[in-house]
Design a protein around this motif. Structure first.
Motif, PDB file in Angstrom:
ATOM      1  N   THR A 157     -11.493   5.168  -6.162  1.00  0.00           N
ATOM      2  CA  THR A 157     -11.341   4.717  -4.863  1.00  0.00           C
ATOM      3  C   THR A 157     -10.029   5.256  -4.508  1.00  0.00           C
ATOM      4  N   ARG A 158      -9.711   5.079  -3.067  1.00  0.00           N
ATOM      5  CA  ARG A 158      -8.513   5.546  -2.484  1.00  0.00           C
ATOM      6  C   ARG A 158      -7.350   4.470  -2.949  1.00  0.00           C
ATOM      7  N   ASN A 182      -6.069   5.004  -6.762  1.00  0.00           N
ATOM      8  CA  ASN A 182      -5.146   6.111  -6.825  1.00  0.00           C
ATOM      9  C   ASN A 182      -3.921   5.596  -6.306  1.00  0.00           C
ATOM     10  N   GLU A 183      -3.864   4.936  -5.249  1.00  0.00           N
ATOM     11  CA  GLU A 183      -2.761   4.740  -4.691  1.00  0.00           C
ATOM     12  C   GLU A 183      -1.698   3.546  -5.709  1.00  0.00           C
ATOM     13  N   MET A 239      -3.625  11.749  -8.448  1.00  0.00           N
ATOM     14  CA  MET A 239      -3.999  10.530  -7.350  1.00  0.00           C
ATOM     15  C   MET A 239      -3.298  10.817  -6.359  1.00  0.00           C
ATOM     16  N   ARG A 259     -10.441  17.751  -4.577  1.00  0.00           N
ATOM     17  CA  ARG A 259     -11.271  16.663  -4.821  1.00  0.00           C
ATOM     18  C   ARG A 259     -11.780  16.734  -6.125  1.00  0.00           C
ATOM     19  N   LYS A 304       3.102  13.015  -2.382  1.00  0.00           N
ATOM     20  CA  LYS A 304       1.826  13.218  -1.966  1.00  0.00           C
ATOM     21  C   LYS A 304       1.831  13.854  -0.819  1.00  0.00           C
ATOM     22  N   HIS A 322      -6.083  11.712  -4.396  1.00  0.00           N
ATOM     23  CA  HIS A 322      -7.200  10.522  -4.496  1.00  0.00           C
ATOM     24  C   HIS A 322      -8.277  11.099  -5.369  1.00  0.00           C
TER      25      HIS A 322
END
Length: 317
Positions: free
Chosen positions: A75-76, A79-80, A67, A269, A98, A70
């Motif tokens: 989607t970002r 993950n956040e 995460m 990724r 992160k 991402h």
């Protein structure tokens, strides 16, 4: 074929697979903890379910790591949110973890920026110039009987309460993270008392040791890669400087494929649920070396980077 183009076909997020991995791991985490506490007096139940809990803890940590890139959900924002929600269970504050990990990726294999790595490595030349106390400290630090258990206890239970760069990347987030851990442990105490906390701590500690063992092997093996700019080659640093641990499919699954660290560093990724497929479908011209368990244990004796021989070596006689 271009390796970058090949890996891009696996860098595709799927919320169905991500949710199965995320929520499925949580289900195993809670169920195994419940069984361990409920059957604490029956060692033949306690030990196996406790080990499963430990691996579920490691798996949650690896998913949080995904995460941070991402790469788990589509989607970002997804993950956040998921990364912050899992952080009390991994003991790692999401935002700082992160950002620190991104620094690690940016400086992989760079001898001039070893501070971004998880485990410090001295060069052979630095060892020869080191004083008695510095050598003694480094010997103790790199001793696996100290590094694995004490490193796990220090990193997950102490260091992560205020990780490096906390002030730079979000002090308030770290404080909120620590308060959430207190709330989580208070709830566990309300449901199961000191017995539950003891079982949780014992097998969380085991999970931490598994994590430190894996972190060590990800970049510490004989023909890993280190260099200095301008000679540093980023692609070689990613692929040769990171390991592929071949401990079998079941182990890969248990740790969310973090064992396939070379491909991960080459293309962060790629979600964890596609890493194994990506690695084992590699065309023959891109075949990467895999480290078996016996060689991985042998790598624990390698301590210093020899800049002349370009390999990790044991302490001098």
């Amino acid at each position: 074929m271009d390796l970058r183009r090949y890996t891009r076909q696996y860098a595709i997020q799927d919320n169905r697979l991500a949710s199965l991995s995320y929520f499925g791991t949580f289900a195993v985490y809670f169920l195994s903890l419940y069984l361990a506490i409920s059957f604490v007096e029956r060692w033949y139940v306690l030990v196996p379910v406790g080990v499963i809990f430990a691996f579920a803890s490691v798996r949650l940590y690896v998913l949080q790591h995904d995460m941070g890139h991402h790469s788990l959900f589509e989607t970002r924002l997804q993950n956040e949110i998921a990364g912050h929600l899992v952080s009390p269970f991994t003991f790692a504050p999401f935002e700082v973890m992160k950002q620190n990990h991104n620094l690690h990726h940016a400086n992989i294999g760079n001898l001039d920026h070893r501070e971004t790595g998880e485990i410090h490595t001295m060069t052979l030349q630095e060892w020869h110039h080191a004083g008695l106390w510095q050598r003694l400290y480094y010997r103790l630090y790199r001793n696996p009987l100290i590094l694995v258990p004490f490193g796990a206890a220090f990193t997950y239970f102490i260091r992560y309460r205020w990780p490096k760069n906390s002030s730079r990347f979000g002090a308030l987030g770290v404080i909120a993270h620590n308060l959430s851990i207190v709330a989580l442990l208070w709830l566990l105490y309300q449901f199961s008392g000191w017995l539950g906390l003891t079982v949780w701590f014992g097998f969380s500690f085991l999970g931490g040791m598994i994590g430190v063992f894996l972190v060590y092997l990800q970049h510490n093996f004989e023909d890993t890669y280190w260099d200095r700019r301008p000679d540093l080659l980023p692609a070689e640093a990613a692929l040769q400087g990171s390991s592929c641990l071949d401990f079998g499919w079941l182990f890969d699954f248990a740790v969310a494929n973090i064992t396939l660290h070379d491909i991960h560093h080459f293309n962060a990724r790629i979600p964890s649920y596609r890493l194994r497929q990506c690695h084992y479908n590699l065309p023959a011209e891109f075949a990467l070396r895999r480290i078996k368990f016996a060689e991985a244990l042998g790598a624990l004796s390698l301590k210093l980077w020899d800049e002349d021989k370009k390999r990790l070596v044991p302490f001098p006689a």
